[in-house]
Design a protein around this motif. Structure first.
Motif, mmCIF file in Angstrom:
data_model
loop_
_atom_site.group_PDB
_atom_site.id
_atom_site.type_symbol
_atom_site.label_atom_id
_atom_site.label_comp_id
_atom_site.label_asym_id
_atom_site.label_seq_id
_atom_site.Cartn_x
_atom_site.Cartn_y
_atom_site.Cartn_z
ATOM 1 N N LEU A 49 -9.803 11.329 -1.354
ATOM 2 C CA LEU A 49 -9.761 9.889 -1.163
ATOM 3 C C LEU A 49 -10.680 9.471 -0.024
ATOM 4 C CD1 LEU A 49 -5.920 9.239 -1.436
ATOM 5 C CD2 LEU A 49 -7.670 8.852 -3.182
ATOM 6 N N MET A 50 -11.326 8.317 -0.206
ATOM 7 C CA MET A 50 -12.219 7.785 0.822
ATOM 8 C C MET A 50 -11.695 6.427 1.272
ATOM 9 S SD MET A 50 -16.011 8.628 -0.740
ATOM 10 C CE MET A 50 -15.772 7.672 -2.233
ATOM 11 N N THR A 51 -12.026 6.059 2.502
ATOM 12 C CA THR A 51 -11.696 4.732 2.998
ATOM 13 C C THR A 51 -12.697 3.732 2.428
ATOM 14 O OG1 THR A 51 -13.134 4.947 4.936
ATOM 15 C CG2 THR A 51 -10.830 5.714 5.171
ATOM 16 N N ILE A 52 -12.458 2.456 2.665
ATOM 17 C CA ILE A 52 -13.399 1.425 2.216
ATOM 18 C C ILE A 52 -14.760 1.642 2.872
ATOM 19 C CG2 ILE A 52 -13.927 -1.048 2.359
ATOM 20 C CD1 ILE A 52 -11.931 -0.450 0.206
ATOM 21 N N GLN A 53 -14.759 1.974 4.149
ATOM 22 C CA GLN A 53 -16.028 2.210 4.854
ATOM 23 C C GLN A 53 -16.787 3.389 4.241
ATOM 24 O OE1 GLN A 53 -15.621 3.211 8.994
ATOM 25 N NE2 GLN A 53 -17.813 3.240 9.346
ATOM 26 N N GLU A 54 -16.096 4.489 4.001
ATOM 27 C CA GLU A 54 -16.737 5.657 3.401
ATOM 28 C C GLU A 54 -17.238 5.349 1.993
ATOM 29 O OE1 GLU A 54 -14.177 9.206 5.604
ATOM 30 O OE2 GLU A 54 -13.388 8.255 3.794
ATOM 31 N N PHE A 88 -11.943 -0.363 -10.917
ATOM 32 C CA PHE A 88 -12.280 0.291 -9.658
ATOM 33 C C PHE A 88 -11.089 1.139 -9.203
ATOM 34 C CE2 PHE A 88 -13.360 0.714 -5.212
ATOM 35 C CZ PHE A 88 -14.737 0.854 -5.259
ATOM 36 N N PRO A 89 -11.310 2.426 -8.922
ATOM 37 C CA PRO A 89 -10.203 3.377 -8.691
ATOM 38 C C PRO A 89 -9.673 3.378 -7.253
ATOM 39 C CG PRO A 89 -12.283 4.536 -8.612
ATOM 40 C CD PRO A 89 -12.604 3.107 -8.936
ATOM 41 N N PHE A 90 -8.749 2.495 -6.969
ATOM 42 C CA PHE A 90 -8.205 2.449 -5.615
ATOM 43 C C PHE A 90 -6.692 2.584 -5.633
ATOM 44 C CE2 PHE A 90 -7.642 -1.897 -6.951
ATOM 45 C CZ PHE A 90 -6.460 -2.277 -6.344
ATOM 46 N N ILE A 91 -6.165 2.979 -4.500
ATOM 47 C CA ILE A 91 -4.727 2.876 -4.239
ATOM 48 C C ILE A 91 -4.596 2.145 -2.909
ATOM 49 C CG2 ILE A 91 -4.090 4.951 -5.521
ATOM 50 C CD1 ILE A 91 -3.776 6.387 -2.838
ATOM 51 N N LYS A 92 -3.487 1.494 -2.736
ATOM 52 C CA LYS A 92 -3.267 0.743 -1.501
ATOM 53 C C LYS A 92 -2.025 1.298 -0.825
ATOM 54 C CE LYS A 92 -3.136 -3.959 0.253
ATOM 55 N NZ LYS A 92 -3.086 -5.385 -0.100
ATOM 56 N N VAL A 93 -2.184 1.728 0.403
ATOM 57 C CA VAL A 93 -1.079 2.250 1.205
ATOM 58 C C VAL A 93 -0.923 1.303 2.380
ATOM 59 C CG1 VAL A 93 -0.200 4.182 2.547
ATOM 60 C CG2 VAL A 93 -1.625 4.610 0.522
ATOM 61 N N GLN A 94 0.219 0.617 2.412
ATOM 62 C CA GLN A 94 0.469 -0.469 3.343
ATOM 63 C C GLN A 94 -0.662 -1.487 3.172
ATOM 64 O OE1 GLN A 94 1.059 1.686 7.003
ATOM 65 N NE2 GLN A 94 3.200 2.085 6.506
ATOM 66 N N GLU A 95 -1.512 -1.673 4.137
ATOM 67 C CA GLU A 95 -2.596 -2.651 4.018
ATOM 68 C C GLU A 95 -3.960 -1.990 3.886
ATOM 69 O OE1 GLU A 95 -2.151 -5.951 3.596
ATOM 70 O OE2 GLU A 95 -0.043 -5.372 3.521
ATOM 71 N N PHE A 97 -6.826 0.385 1.864
ATOM 72 C CA PHE A 97 -7.270 0.834 0.551
ATOM 73 C C PHE A 97 -7.867 2.229 0.649
ATOM 74 C CE2 PHE A 97 -7.222 -3.706 0.093
ATOM 75 C CZ PHE A 97 -6.889 -3.935 -1.224
ATOM 76 N N PHE A 98 -7.592 3.054 -0.375
ATOM 77 C CA PHE A 98 -8.192 4.373 -0.502
ATOM 78 C C PHE A 98 -8.762 4.491 -1.913
ATOM 79 C CE2 PHE A 98 -5.000 4.867 2.780
ATOM 80 C CZ PHE A 98 -5.717 5.506 3.780
ATOM 81 N N ILE A 99 -9.939 5.099 -2.006
ATOM 82 C CA ILE A 99 -10.641 5.183 -3.279
ATOM 83 C C ILE A 99 -10.815 6.641 -3.664
ATOM 84 C CG2 ILE A 99 -12.844 4.730 -4.428
ATOM 85 C CD1 ILE A 99 -11.561 2.494 -1.690
ATOM 86 N N SER A 100 -10.517 6.950 -4.922
ATOM 87 C CA SER A 100 -10.664 8.308 -5.445
ATOM 88 C C SER A 100 -12.146 8.616 -5.637
ATOM 89 C CB SER A 100 -9.939 8.428 -6.788
ATOM 90 O OG SER A 100 -10.335 9.619 -7.448
ATOM 91 N N ARG A 101 -12.611 9.664 -4.988
ATOM 92 C CA ARG A 101 -14.025 10.045 -5.080
ATOM 93 C C ARG A 101 -14.409 10.414 -6.518
ATOM 94 N NH1 ARG A 101 -17.790 11.761 -1.480
ATOM 95 N NH2 ARG A 101 -16.291 11.813 0.195
ATOM 96 N N ASN A 102 -13.586 11.211 -7.180
ATOM 97 C CA ASN A 102 -13.905 11.634 -8.547
ATOM 98 C C ASN A 102 -13.882 10.471 -9.523
ATOM 99 O OD1 ASN A 102 -14.159 14.279 -7.696
ATOM 100 N ND2 ASN A 102 -12.032 14.773 -8.141
ATOM 101 N N GLU A 103 -12.866 9.635 -9.436
ATOM 102 C CA GLU A 103 -12.753 8.494 -10.337
ATOM 103 C C GLU A 103 -13.830 7.449 -10.062
ATOM 104 O OE1 GLU A 103 -10.690 8.256 -13.005
ATOM 105 O OE2 GLU A 103 -10.172 10.319 -12.511
#
Length: 124
Positions: A49-54, A88-95, A97-103
């Motif tokens: 998983l990557m952050t929005i910045q990454e 767009f492949p994201f999950i949200k944990v609290q506030e 966002f994390f994005i799946s690198r593979n997806e």
């Protein structure tokens, strides 16, 4: 001409060698403690998983553009109840966002196939 005693010459050589070896050890110690950029990039490639910045850096976009895509797709899905293709492949944990690198790679391919356009926060 006066000759230099052998003991002084020997002491100077030993001191010089000790100085060189000490510098060598110090320079190696610093490189061990500070990860190089290459090592950091390799570690980042292993993250699932990557952050929005990454993600923004990975896609050569700004963070605002990434968030705009997420919100545009969410609005489109909410309005129609369906979505054509991969979202767009994201999950949200609290506030956060994390994005799946593979997806993300699959999403990019899918978005390219459908020639998606994101303009002013809207999916067109």
């Amino acid at each position: 001409m006066k000759s230099i005693p052998v003991s002084i010459l020997l002491a100077s050589v030993i001191l010089g060698i000790s100085f060189i070896i000490g510098c060598f050890f110090l320079s190696n110690q610093e490189s061990v403690n500070e990860p190089t950029q290459v090592a950091q990039e390799e570690a980042a490639k292993d993250k699932a998983l990557m952050t929005i910045q990454e993600t923004a850096e990975y896609l050569s976009m700004t963070e605002e553009q990434v968030m705009s895509i997420i919100h545009a797709e969410q609005r489109s899905f909410a309005a129609s109840g369906s979505f054509n293709g991969a979202m767009f492949p994201f999950i949200k944990v609290q506030e956060e966002f994390f994005i799946s690198r593979n997806e993300l790679l699959l999403w990019a391919q899918d978005a390219s196939v459908y020639h998606r356009r994101y303009v002013n926060g809207q999916l067109q």
